[in-house]
Enzyme design. Structure first.
Site, PDB file in Angstrom:
ATOM      1  N   GLY A 133       0.836  -1.207   0.000  1.00 17.55           N
ATOM      2  CA  GLY A 133       0.000   0.000   0.000  1.00 17.55           C
ATOM      3  C   GLY A 133       0.861   1.244   0.000  1.00 17.55           C
ATOM      4  NE  ARG A 164      -4.817   5.487  -3.165  1.00 15.78           N
ATOM      5  CZ  ARG A 164      -5.820   5.191  -2.333  1.00 15.78           C
ATOM      6  NH1 ARG A 164      -6.303   6.114  -1.516  1.00 15.78           N
ATOM      7  NH2 ARG A 164      -6.341   3.991  -2.310  1.00 15.78           N
ATOM      8  CB  VAL A 205      -1.618  -7.602   0.331  1.00 16.69           C
ATOM      9  CG1 VAL A 205      -0.517  -6.656  -0.117  1.00 16.69           C
ATOM     10  CG2 VAL A 205      -2.794  -6.848   0.941  1.00 16.69           C
ATOM     11  CG  ASN A 249       0.755   1.274   4.838  1.00 17.10           C
ATOM     12  OD1 ASN A 249       0.383   1.929   5.813  1.00 17.10           O
ATOM     13  ND2 ASN A 249       0.399   1.578   3.596  1.00 17.10           N
ATOM     14  CB  SER A 256      -5.808   0.791  13.601  1.00 17.65           C
ATOM     15  OG  SER A 256      -6.755   1.770  13.942  1.00 17.65           O
ATOM     16  CE1 TYR A 272      -8.700  -0.300   9.235  1.00 18.17           C
ATOM     17  CE2 TYR A 272      -8.862   0.470  11.502  1.00 18.17           C
ATOM     18  CZ  TYR A 272      -8.244   0.501  10.268  1.00 18.17           C
ATOM     19  OH  TYR A 272      -7.172   1.345  10.071  1.00 18.17           O
ATOM     20  CB  ALA A 291      -8.535  -7.024  10.435  1.00 17.92           C
ATOM     21  CE  LYS A 292      -5.407  -1.898  10.189  1.00 14.78           C
ATOM     22  NZ  LYS A 292      -4.309  -1.969   9.226  1.00 14.78           N
TER      23      LYS A 292
END
Ligand code: NAP
Length: 241
Positions: free
Chosen positions: A8, A11, A60, A88, A140, A153, A156-157
Site C-alpha cells: 500500500g 498513497r 495482498v 501497511n 490501528s 477492522y 483484523a488489526k
C-alpha cells in the site's frame, strides 16, 4: 542493494513511509492495488531522494498473486535483498455488526490480516537465511481499544498485533525484529470523510496526525536505533486512547 517493501505504498501513510525509508538509504519496492499513477508519483519522489524504486502491483489479499509477483521478483533480482517489510496495505468498510455484510467482514480481514500473512510468509524465509530483517506492521488504535462500527477492522488489526508478538518471539534469534505502529486519526484519503473539526475535541493534541508523523516512527523501527525493540506496538495518536 538493500530494499524495503512497502505494501500500500502508493498513497497516504504508505507513500510517506516509502519516502522516509528512501531518505534512510533504502531502495523501495512500492506495492499497490490499482492506482498506478499515484504509485508513479511515489516512485519519482523516492528517486528524488537518490534511491531506486520499483512498482510491484498485487492484491495482498490474494495469496496466489502475492506469491507469484514476489516469487518472480526474487528470481529476477537474486542480488537484491528485502531487508525491511512494511505491512501497511489496509482498507476499512465500516458498519455496525448488526448490519454488516459478509463481504465487508471478509474484505477487511482478508486485506489486513490475510495480507500480513501472505506477504510476510513470502519474504520471511530470505530474512531468516540472511539472519537480518525488520518487519513493521501498520495496525490501528481500533485494534487496541475496539471502535464501534469497526468490528471487522478492529478484529483484523488486533489479530495483527497478536501475530506481531508471536512472530517476534519466533525470529528474534535470527536478528529479525517484528513491531507494529498503531496510528489514531491520520489525515489521508481513508479519513477524508471524517470531519476533523468534529473529532479533534476528543484528541488531547486537538488535531489529526500526518502521514509523515507515522512514517518517522516506522523509520525508527527500521533503523539501528531500535535494534533491541521487538514484539512492540507503538501508538501514534496524539494522546487518544
Ligand atoms: P489510504 O490512503 O486509503 O491508502 C491505502 C493504500 O493501501 C493505498 O496505497 C492502496 O493502493 C493500498 N491498498 C489497499 N488495498 C490493497 C490491497 N488489497 N493490496 C495492495 N494494496 C492495497 O490509507 P491510509 O490511511 O494511508 O492507511 C494505511 C494503513 O494505515 C492502513 O493499514 C490503515 O488501516 C492504517 N491506519 C490508518 C489510519 C488513518 O487514520 N488514516 C489510522 C490507523 C491505521 P491503491 O492506491 O492502489 O488503492
Amino acid at each position: 542493494m538493500k530494499y524495503a517493501l512497502v505494501t500500500g505504498g502508493s498513497r497516504g501513510i504508505g507513500k510517506a513511509i516509502c519516502i522516509q525509508l528512501a531518505k534512510q538509504g533504502y531502495n523501495i519496492l512500492i506495492n499497490y492495488a490499482s492506482n498506478k499513477s499515484a504509485a508513479e508519483e511515489v516512485k519519482a519522489a523516492v528517486e528524488q531522494e537518490g534511491q531506486a524504486a520499483e512498482l510491484l502491483p498485487f492484491n495482498v489479499a490474494n495469496r496466489e498473486e502475492t506469491n507469484q509477483v514476489l516469487g518472480e521478483w526474487k528470481k529476477t533480482n537474486v542480488e537484491k535483498k528485502i531487508e525491511v517489510l512494511v505491512n501497511n496495505a489496509g482498507i476499512k468498510k465500516d458498519n455496525l455488526m448488526m448490519w454488516m455484510k459478509d463481504e465487508e467482514w471478509d474484505d477487511v480481514v482478508d486485506v489486513s490480516l490475510g495480507g500480513f500473512y501472505n506477504v510476510t510468509k513470502s519474504v520471511l524465509q530470505d530474512m531468516v537465511k540472511a539472519k537480518n530483517g525488520r518487519i513493521i506492521n501498520v495496525v490501528s488504535l481500533s485494534g487496541l481499544k475496539g471502535l464501534p462500527g469497526q468490528t471487522n477492522y478492529s478484529a483484523a488489526k488486533a489479530a495483527v498485533i497478536g501475530a506481531t508478538k508471536a512472530l517476534a518471539q519466533e525470529v528474534a534469534r535470527r536478528n529479525i525484529t517484528v513491531n507494529a505502529v498503531a496510528p489514531g486519526f491520520i489525515k489521508t484519503e481513508m479519513t477524508e470523510s471524517i470531519d476533523e473539526k468534529e473529532y479533534k475535541s476528543i484528541i488531547p493534541m486537538r488535531r489529526f496526525g500526518t502521514a509523515e508523523e507515522v512514517a518517522k516512527v516506522v523509520g525508527f523501527l527500521a533503523s539501528d536505533a531500535s535494534s533491541y525493540i521487538t514484539g512492540e506496538t507503538i501508538s501514534i495518536n496524539g494522546g487518544l486512547y
